[in-house]
Design a protein around this motif. Structure first.
Motif, PDB file in Angstrom:
ATOM      1  N   PHE A 178       1.720  -0.953  -6.962  1.00 48.61           N
ATOM      2  CA  PHE A 178       2.949  -0.578  -6.254  1.00 48.61           C
ATOM      3  C   PHE A 178       2.863  -1.113  -4.827  1.00 48.61           C
ATOM      4  O   PHE A 178       2.045  -0.641  -4.018  1.00 48.61           O
ATOM      5  N   ASP A 179       3.670  -2.130  -4.522  1.00 43.60           N
ATOM      6  CA  ASP A 179       3.760  -2.664  -3.164  1.00 43.60           C
ATOM      7  C   ASP A 179       5.183  -3.162  -2.944  1.00 43.60           C
ATOM      8  O   ASP A 179       6.070  -2.934  -3.792  1.00 43.60           O
ATOM      9  N   GLU A 180       5.415  -3.845  -1.820  1.00 43.44           N
ATOM     10  CA  GLU A 180       6.772  -4.260  -1.473  1.00 43.44           C
ATOM     11  C   GLU A 180       7.412  -5.150  -2.530  1.00 43.44           C
ATOM     12  O   GLU A 180       8.638  -5.181  -2.665  1.00 43.44           O
ATOM     13  N   GLU A 181       6.600  -5.847  -3.317  1.00 45.30           N
ATOM     14  CA  GLU A 181       7.119  -6.740  -4.355  1.00 45.30           C
ATOM     15  C   GLU A 181       7.134  -6.094  -5.737  1.00 45.30           C
ATOM     16  O   GLU A 181       7.699  -6.650  -6.675  1.00 45.30           O
ATOM     17  N   HIS A 182       6.523  -4.949  -5.846  1.00 48.18           N
ATOM     18  CA  HIS A 182       6.369  -4.324  -7.161  1.00 48.18           C
ATOM     19  C   HIS A 182       6.710  -2.831  -7.086  1.00 48.18           C
ATOM     20  O   HIS A 182       5.823  -1.977  -7.026  1.00 48.18           O
ATOM     21  N   GLY A 183       7.990  -2.512  -7.048  1.00 46.31           N
ATOM     22  CA  GLY A 183       8.445  -1.128  -7.187  1.00 46.31           C
ATOM     23  C   GLY A 183       8.241  -0.229  -6.002  1.00 46.31           C
ATOM     24  O   GLY A 183       8.389   1.000  -6.131  1.00 46.31           O
ATOM     25  N   ASN A 184       7.877  -0.794  -4.822  1.00 47.22           N
ATOM     26  CA  ASN A 184       7.660   0.054  -3.646  1.00 47.22           C
ATOM     27  C   ASN A 184       8.161  -0.666  -2.404  1.00 47.22           C
ATOM     28  O   ASN A 184       7.425  -0.935  -1.461  1.00 47.22           O
ATOM     29  N   ALA A 185       9.448  -0.981  -2.424  1.00 49.18           N
ATOM     30  CA  ALA A 185      10.047  -1.812  -1.375  1.00 49.18           C
ATOM     31  C   ALA A 185       9.924  -1.193   0.007  1.00 49.18           C
ATOM     32  O   ALA A 185       9.939  -1.908   1.015  1.00 49.18           O
ATOM     33  N   SER A 186       9.793   0.127   0.094  1.00 48.55           N
ATOM     34  CA  SER A 186       9.656   0.772   1.405  1.00 48.55           C
ATOM     35  C   SER A 186       8.352   0.387   2.089  1.00 48.55           C
ATOM     36  O   SER A 186       8.224   0.480   3.312  1.00 48.55           O
ATOM     37  N   GLY A 187       7.356  -0.025   1.308  1.00 48.51           N
ATOM     38  CA  GLY A 187       6.045  -0.374   1.862  1.00 48.51           C
ATOM     39  C   GLY A 187       5.205   0.821   2.239  1.00 48.51           C
ATOM     40  O   GLY A 187       4.080   0.676   2.746  1.00 48.51           O
ATOM     41  N   MET A 188       5.692   2.008   2.002  1.00 49.97           N
ATOM     42  CA  MET A 188       4.953   3.232   2.304  1.00 49.97           C
ATOM     43  C   MET A 188       4.307   3.739   1.014  1.00 49.97           C
ATOM     44  O   MET A 188       4.915   3.727  -0.049  1.00 49.97           O
ATOM     45  N   PHE A 189       3.097   4.212   1.126  1.00 52.58           N
ATOM     46  CA  PHE A 189       2.311   4.695  -0.010  1.00 52.58           C
ATOM     47  C   PHE A 189       2.177   3.609  -1.090  1.00 52.58           C
ATOM     48  O   PHE A 189       2.511   3.824  -2.250  1.00 52.58           O
ATOM     49  N   ASN A 190       1.690   2.433  -0.674  1.00 55.50           N
ATOM     50  CA  ASN A 190       1.332   1.414  -1.660  1.00 55.50           C
ATOM     51  C   ASN A 190       0.159   1.920  -2.504  1.00 55.50           C
ATOM     52  O   ASN A 190      -0.728   2.624  -1.998  1.00 55.50           O
ATOM     53  N   ARG A 191       0.131   1.526  -3.758  1.00 58.43           N
ATOM     54  CA  ARG A 191      -0.892   2.027  -4.686  1.00 58.43           C
ATOM     55  C   ARG A 191      -1.408   0.903  -5.575  1.00 58.43           C
ATOM     56  O   ARG A 191      -0.693  -0.070  -5.825  1.00 58.43           O
ATOM     57  N   ASN A 192      -2.621   1.080  -6.061  1.00 61.64           N
ATOM     58  CA  ASN A 192      -3.156   0.231  -7.122  1.00 61.64           C
ATOM     59  C   ASN A 192      -3.995   1.101  -8.044  1.00 61.64           C
ATOM     60  O   ASN A 192      -4.021   2.329  -7.895  1.00 61.64           O
TER      61      ASN A 192
END
Length: 480
Positions: A178-192
């Motif tokens: 989950f990052d800006e390019e994958h389902g988390n456009a806000s860029g907050m709480f990126n996950r892997n």
């Protein structure tokens, strides 16, 4: 002899003549002099419920599954919240307000970006199914102007809609990026994958859970920081920036009770957990461990069993959360899951629903009204009256006065300033009456549900005969 017969006939006629004159003097046909007319019998006058306060109001679940119209739901609720406040609603529970994997079709439970309230282009849409961030903010501010709190639905178990990556701890590809390019456009709480079970710090995982490969690991400090600890965490952003007042925790079977406890210790607010469990003891244990309220599924199932499954009102005496933790029990008769079209078992039928509402709106606990029931033309006015009764007279200790298979009679004792009430539910095919003991002496009673026109009067000991309509209910209290 002829003379005597004639005389006797004359006397008889004279007597009949006097009898006819006395008939004309009857007060039914000839008014008496002024001041001598007997006063008419007065009808009992109901008390003004607005003059009484039970100390508690009710919550509205402000959605149903797959609400329509899409993209307009926040605007729809903004128009309704003032009327709900007038009816006695003091909280509204909103659906998951952020972007889900299903984009414009998502009900939010496939949560992807915790900070996209309808402002980023992802998953095929800018708006959520319910509208834009601006429209949500308008709804929240309108609710607050009407002294109504807004409850956020929080999904902190499973995530959806991330990018695919290799997870070495599962030895397979998972959608955990989950990052800006994958389902988390806000860029907050990126996950892997490191923040889902299993990972480098935990081998534990439960494949029986929803989306087990994207089940967040709440033991990881990074996850705790982003969910409730950081200044811009989910909890603090929802509370301090968006203006939410409390929490409905979704699917709490998917994570440990300490998570909810720590969340509430950090940010506070009203809280209710969805622990789908009919055993009242399990619910009691959960509220003790978390400090959160819980939906009273024990009451829901007993209502279902009493009215639909077994047609036996003695089930209403069994264990329920409100009996031990009335301040933590959030009672309900329907929700978005029980009212789904494919749910044939876990619901209360329409024909019994008003009796179920009469139960939860007269007993202890914090009742929740389901949007579709309240907005149903056949139910709305009846529910409004039940809310009014709840907010005014439903206070004091609870005592079951009588129960059998088709009758249930319960008393709320009230207090020195509040008369309380008596609820009488019947599933019989005919009108029922039963003599019982009340706290009201030498007073005429009134059915505040308006389901009965009967006007009984108690004696000097409080003994009174009450009535319930066929397959219905009545709610009794004093008159003026």
């Amino acid at each position: 002899m002829k003379t005597n017969k004639f005389y006797l006939l004359f006397l008889l006629g004279l007597a009949l003549s006097f009898g006819s004159c006395s008939k004309e003097d009857d007060p039914q046909t000839e008014p008496k002099e002024e001041g001598s007319v007997e006063p008419p019998v007065e009808e009992p006058v109901a008390i003004n419920l607005d003059n009484y306060n039970s100390g508690q109001k009710v919550m509205m679940q402000a959605f149903y599954w797959d609400v329509e119209p899409r993209f307009e739901w926040w605007n729809n609720l903004t128009e309704k919240v003032g009327g709900w406040a007038d009816a006695g609603i003091n909280r509204i529970w909103l659906p998951v307000a952020t972007k889900g994997q299903s984009g414009g079709y998502s009900m939010g439970y496939d949560v992807s970006d915790y900070f996209d309230f309808g402002e980023y282009e992802q998953h095929g849409t800018v708006k959520t199914r319910f509208g834009s961030r601006e429209e949500l903010e308008t709804l929240i501010s309108t609710a607050h102007e009407n002294e109504v709190e807004v409850i956020a639905d929080i999904v902190i178990n499973h995530n959806s809609g991330g990018g695919e990556e290799y997870n070495p701890y599962r030895e397979e590809m998972t959608y955990t990026l989950f990052d800006e390019e994958h389902g988390n456009a806000s860029g907050m709480f990126n996950r892997n994958y490191e923040y889902f079970y299993p990972n480098s710090e935990s081998n534990y995982y439960d494949n029986s859970l929803f989306y087990p490969e994207t089940n967040l690991d709440h033991h990881r400090a990074y996850v705790q920081d982003w969910l409730w600890k950081k200044d811009n965490s989910v909890a603090k952003y929802y509370k301090n920036v968006m203006g939410f007042d409390g929490w409905r925790f979704d699917y709490v079977k998917g994570f440990e009770p300490w998570v909810v406890k720590e969340w509430l210790n950090e940010v506070g607010g009203f809280a209710v957990a969805e622990l789908w469990e009919g055993n009242a003891t399990v619910l009691e244990d959960y509220v003790e461990k978390t400090g959160s309220g819980a939906f009273d599924f024990a009451t829901f199932y007993k209502l279902d069993e009493a009215f639909d499954r077994h047609n036996d009102l003695t089930y209403l005496q069994k264990d329920m959360l409100w009996k031990t933790y009335p301040e933590k029990a959030v009672t309900f008769t329907a929700n978005h899951d029980t009212e789904k079209d494919d749910n044939d078992e876990n619901n209360i039928s329409g024909g019994n629903k008003m009796k179920a509402y009469a139960f939860i709106l007269t007993h202890p606990g914090y009742p929740t009204i389901f949007y579709s029931d309240y907005e149903h033309p056949a139910f709305q006015e009846e529910i409004k009256q039940l809310i009014k009764i709840h907010n005014s007279l439903a206070t004091g200790d609870t005592e079951v006065l009588y129960v059998d298979e088709d009758e249930y009679i319960m008393k709320r004792t009230g207090n020195s300033e509040n008369p309380g009430l008596i609820l009488y539910i019947s599933t019989a095919k005919n009108t029922k009456r039963r003599t019982l003991s009340s706290d009201w002496k030498n007073v005429t009673l009134y059915d505040y549900s308006d389901n009965s026109t009967y006007s009984p009067t108690s004696d000097e000991n409080g003994t009174v005969t009450l009535e319930a309509p066929a397959n219905g209910y009545s709610i009794w209290s004093i008159t003026k």
